[in-house]
Design a protein around this motif. Sequence first.
Motif, PDB file in Angstrom:
ATOM      1  N   PHE A 182       5.615  -9.342 -14.737  1.00 49.15           N
ATOM      2  CA  PHE A 182       5.961  -8.545 -13.568  1.00 49.15           C
ATOM      3  C   PHE A 182       5.106  -7.276 -13.517  1.00 49.15           C
ATOM      4  CE2 PHE A 182       8.768  -6.791 -16.797  1.00 49.15           C
ATOM      5  CZ  PHE A 182       8.924  -5.449 -16.472  1.00 49.15           C
ATOM      6  N   ALA A 183       4.834  -6.857 -12.279  1.00 51.55           N
ATOM      7  CA  ALA A 183       3.994  -5.677 -12.066  1.00 51.55           C
ATOM      8  C   ALA A 183       4.817  -4.413 -12.255  1.00 51.55           C
ATOM      9  CB  ALA A 183       3.393  -5.714 -10.669  1.00 51.55           C
ATOM     10  N   THR A 184       4.206  -3.426 -12.896  1.00 51.81           N
ATOM     11  CA  THR A 184       4.876  -2.142 -13.097  1.00 51.81           C
ATOM     12  C   THR A 184       4.168  -1.004 -12.372  1.00 51.81           C
ATOM     13  OG1 THR A 184       3.596  -1.765 -15.115  1.00 51.81           O
ATOM     14  CG2 THR A 184       5.752  -2.842 -15.350  1.00 51.81           C
ATOM     15  N   ASP A 185       2.894  -1.208 -11.998  1.00 45.47           N
ATOM     16  CA  ASP A 185       2.156  -0.149 -11.309  1.00 45.47           C
ATOM     17  C   ASP A 185       0.983  -0.786 -10.565  1.00 45.47           C
ATOM     18  OD1 ASP A 185       1.558   2.381 -10.429  1.00 45.47           O
ATOM     19  OD2 ASP A 185       1.095   3.204 -12.418  1.00 45.47           O
ATOM     20  N   VAL A 186       0.392  -0.008  -9.642  1.00 43.80           N
ATOM     21  CA  VAL A 186      -0.743  -0.478  -8.866  1.00 43.80           C
ATOM     22  C   VAL A 186      -1.605   0.727  -8.519  1.00 43.80           C
ATOM     23  CG1 VAL A 186       0.433  -0.225  -6.632  1.00 43.80           C
ATOM     24  CG2 VAL A 186      -1.416  -1.919  -6.875  1.00 43.80           C
ATOM     25  N   ASN A 187      -2.868   0.491  -8.295  1.00 42.12           N
ATOM     26  CA  ASN A 187      -3.783   1.526  -7.820  1.00 42.12           C
ATOM     27  C   ASN A 187      -3.482   1.736  -6.336  1.00 42.12           C
ATOM     28  OD1 ASN A 187      -5.974   2.968  -6.776  1.00 42.12           O
ATOM     29  ND2 ASN A 187      -7.416   2.065  -8.229  1.00 42.12           N
ATOM     30  N   VAL A 188      -2.650   2.716  -6.036  1.00 38.78           N
ATOM     31  CA  VAL A 188      -2.116   2.895  -4.685  1.00 38.78           C
ATOM     32  C   VAL A 188      -3.223   3.186  -3.675  1.00 38.78           C
ATOM     33  CG1 VAL A 188      -0.619   4.340  -3.262  1.00 38.78           C
ATOM     34  CG2 VAL A 188       0.145   3.604  -5.526  1.00 38.78           C
ATOM     35  N   ALA A 189      -4.145   4.086  -4.016  1.00 39.72           N
ATOM     36  CA  ALA A 189      -5.218   4.443  -3.079  1.00 39.72           C
ATOM     37  C   ALA A 189      -6.086   3.227  -2.762  1.00 39.72           C
ATOM     38  CB  ALA A 189      -6.059   5.575  -3.661  1.00 39.72           C
ATOM     39  N   TYR A 190      -6.398   2.449  -3.792  1.00 36.76           N
ATOM     40  CA  TYR A 190      -7.204   1.242  -3.586  1.00 36.76           C
ATOM     41  C   TYR A 190      -6.481   0.272  -2.667  1.00 36.76           C
ATOM     42  CZ  TYR A 190     -10.338  -2.638  -4.835  1.00 36.76           C
ATOM     43  OH  TYR A 190     -11.249  -3.660  -4.786  1.00 36.76           O
TER      44      TYR A 190
END
Length: 309
Positions: A290-298
């Motif tokens: 499961f995902a816990t974070d992402v490069n939001v700006a990208y």
Amino acid sequence: MPKPLLMDHDGAIDDLLSQLLVLTMPDVELIGVTVTPADCYIEPALESAYKLLQLMGREQVPLGRGDYYGINAFPSEWRARPEIINALPLLINLPKSPDPYGYLSAPDLIIRQLSTATEKVTILMTGPCSNLVMALEKAPELKAAIAEIVWMGGAFRTTGNVQTFQHDGTAEWNVFWDPVCSQKLFSYELPLTLIPLDVTNHVPVTKKFLSTLASQIDHKLSNLTGQFWALTLDTIPSYHYTYFMWDILATSYLAMPEQFMIETAKANVSTRPPNAGQTYLDENGYTIRFATDVNVAYFYEYLLAQFRQ
């Protein structure tokens, strides 16, 4: 070569945006779309799905109709949004959609497409998982035909988004709609990657994003998606609920997996009140990612670029 993809969604605004995003991806070959009558009424949702295929010149992609209505229904006022989508200027005058009752059932379409695929298929689910689970219950040998399942579902280290009677608020809606099938999906221990509320909570639909998207209004897809997202601003009372990019973040994972932080863990799903649909970490559970974070700006820049096409 583009990778084959089956998409199962439940017809809400963010699901339809996700279908559009998939249709902009050069590395993905969409081989079927199935619709679950969860956060939608099935007839207008199938019409919306078909209209988007038409808009992108992909009406040959087969559609499947979900006939199973889950365990815990979405609120009726949320489910009516495809009626509005179908009346938007870019969609209302498209040629008439086929009879919604003429489509193959969703589990049968999944079985057909998996059994005839020449390579392993990725499955993207932005609604509940019931159609897939019913297909695999009927044809369990097709588990071997699946490359990966990407599912917008769950909440692990954050609160859920279900606010209803006899519930403690720990569950996410796509899982809560059918906790029994959700638990079965975990138990299969297939290559399952969840994009849960833990990470979708990082990507709200903001006025700043909508303003930037509106600056691209001369591009057809920016114009249309801007109208879609504008319809979300009054979907849920803003004083206790924010509209996030739940499904479209999960969809973007197909194109930019390296921009996500992924954790592998043992987990399970509760199937009964007061926490029905809760996804929780459990050392005696089943292996999932499961995902816990992402490069939001990208992520935001990626959306803006895709919808400039």
